[in-house]
Design a protein around this motif. Structure first.
Motif, mmCIF file in Angstrom:
data_model
loop_
_atom_site.group_PDB
_atom_site.id
_atom_site.type_symbol
_atom_site.label_atom_id
_atom_site.label_comp_id
_atom_site.label_asym_id
_atom_site.label_seq_id
_atom_site.Cartn_x
_atom_site.Cartn_y
_atom_site.Cartn_z
ATOM 1 N N LEU A 130 0.832 -1.203 0.000
ATOM 2 C CA LEU A 130 0.000 0.000 0.000
ATOM 3 C C LEU A 130 0.871 1.258 0.000
ATOM 4 O O LEU A 130 0.580 2.227 -0.712
ATOM 5 C CB LEU A 130 -0.910 0.000 1.234
ATOM 6 N N ASP A 131 1.950 1.224 0.792
ATOM 7 C CA ASP A 131 2.808 2.400 0.905
ATOM 8 C C ASP A 131 4.039 2.035 1.725
ATOM 9 O O ASP A 131 4.208 0.886 2.144
ATOM 10 C CB ASP A 131 2.051 3.549 1.582
ATOM 11 N N TYR A 132 4.903 3.035 1.954
ATOM 12 C CA TYR A 132 6.016 2.873 2.880
ATOM 13 C C TYR A 132 6.150 4.150 3.680
ATOM 14 O O TYR A 132 5.774 5.238 3.235
ATOM 15 C CB TYR A 132 7.313 2.539 2.144
ATOM 16 N N ILE A 133 6.670 4.037 4.894
ATOM 17 C CA ILE A 133 6.950 5.206 5.719
ATOM 18 C C ILE A 133 8.373 5.087 6.247
ATOM 19 O O ILE A 133 8.866 3.990 6.509
ATOM 20 C CB ILE A 133 5.934 5.367 6.873
ATOM 21 N N VAL A 134 9.018 6.232 6.376
ATOM 22 C CA VAL A 134 10.425 6.272 6.774
ATOM 23 C C VAL A 134 10.538 6.610 8.253
ATOM 24 O O VAL A 134 9.831 7.484 8.771
ATOM 25 C CB VAL A 134 11.181 7.313 5.917
ATOM 26 N N LYS A 135 11.433 5.893 8.938
ATOM 27 C CA LYS A 135 11.680 6.155 10.357
ATOM 28 C C LYS A 135 12.471 7.458 10.521
ATOM 29 O O LYS A 135 13.283 7.802 9.654
ATOM 30 C CB LYS A 135 12.475 5.009 10.967
ATOM 31 N N PRO A 136 12.286 8.160 11.623
ATOM 32 C CA PRO A 136 11.281 7.894 12.668
ATOM 33 C C PRO A 136 9.886 8.234 12.162
ATOM 34 O O PRO A 136 9.673 9.311 11.595
ATOM 35 C CB PRO A 136 11.697 8.819 13.804
ATOM 36 N N VAL A 137 8.952 7.323 12.354
ATOM 37 C CA VAL A 137 7.621 7.503 11.794
ATOM 38 C C VAL A 137 6.895 8.638 12.507
ATOM 39 O O VAL A 137 7.095 8.871 13.703
ATOM 40 C CB VAL A 137 6.785 6.206 11.880
ATOM 41 N N SER A 138 6.053 9.327 11.774
ATOM 42 C CA SER A 138 5.217 10.373 12.355
ATOM 43 C C SER A 138 3.797 9.863 12.515
ATOM 44 O O SER A 138 3.385 8.925 11.819
ATOM 45 C CB SER A 138 5.214 11.611 11.453
ATOM 46 N N TYR A 139 3.061 10.492 13.406
ATOM 47 C CA TYR A 139 1.673 10.080 13.602
ATOM 48 C C TYR A 139 0.868 10.258 12.324
ATOM 49 O O TYR A 139 0.065 9.397 11.962
ATOM 50 C CB TYR A 139 1.014 10.886 14.730
ATOM 51 N N PHE A 140 1.096 11.331 11.601
ATOM 52 C CA PHE A 140 0.276 11.622 10.429
ATOM 53 C C PHE A 140 0.521 10.628 9.295
ATOM 54 O O PHE A 140 -0.402 10.282 8.563
ATOM 55 C CB PHE A 140 0.524 13.063 9.977
#
Length: 235
Positions: free
Chosen positions: A100-110
């Protein structure tokens, strides 16, 4: 109720993800069941095809997130996968498994909230209850509950007779019965669990399922017939 799995070997990162998932669930007014796994092997072994969203760390020992996602897709083609990584270029490879997607650390709440919003809108639609049969250390089969004719137990071996074939695995009848609860199964004898939707007829001492004659124990007959009547009546 929604289900979210977090597969992350860093306790700090896992707790942060869990906190953000809980926050979004509270804001949404949604009950979300959260499962934490510290490595990919533990996650794959315990996965029951019930997650709406999996947050999957890429940099993990033993099996990295990309390897885990490939195995996950073999047993669940629909679950939403979001990669969590320190380096975005690794996550781009994840689109080969339909992430679906990827998020980069450090992750944010949004970023977590946005992924959850899209995942819940695109929640897997699994009309059929499915269970995983661990045939060996390297082979697992996903079977729809409604395709199982009956299950036999011999010593420590369970034999699954299905519309797709016959498979054997080690396990207990109690665990299988719990897994199939609510799916119209009933024991005709202590060591045989029958899918009531496939029962063709019964006699005093037998029940016929898929052209096979199975024994019907006297002490179980009353409960079995009652379960069968409820199944036929849709209760």
């Amino acid at each position: 109720m929604k289900s979210v799995s977090i597969v992350e070997d860093s306790e700090k990162d896992a707790r942060r993800l869990k906190k953000y998932v809980e926050r979004y669930a509270e804001e949404l007014g949604e009950i979300v069941e959260i499962h934490l796994h510290w490595d990919g092997l533990d996650f794959l072994k315990s996965y029951k095809l019930d997650a709406d969203l999996v947050f999957l760390d890429i940099e993990m020992p033993l099996f990295n997130g990309l390897e885990v996602s490939q195995k996950l897709r073999e047993i669940d083609r629909d679950v939403n996968i979001v990669f969590v990584t320190n380096m975005a270029q690794y996550a781009l490879k994840g689109y080969k498994v339909g992430a679906l997607d990827y998020i980069v650390k450090p992750v944010s709440y949004f970023s977590v909230a946005d992924c959850m919003r899209r995942a819940f809108l695109n929640a897997p639609r699994r009309a059929k209850k499915r269970i995983l049969l661990n045939l060996s250390a390297t082979e697992t089969v996903s079977v729809a509950a409604e395709d199982i004719l009956y299950v036999e137990k011999h010593t420590n071996t369970l034999t699954f007779h299905t519309t797709r074939g016959v498979w054997e695995m080690r396990g207990t009848m109690r665990d299988v019965e719990a897994e199939l609860e609510g799916e119209w199964f009933s024991r005709c004898i202590s060591g045989c669990l029958v899918n009531l939707r496939f029962v063709e007829r019964t006699t005093k001492n037998s029940v016929f399922v898929g052209g096979e004659e199975l024994p019907l124990a006297r002490q179980r007959r009353k409960e079995f017939i009652n379960d069968l009547m409820n199944c036929v009546g849709g209760r």
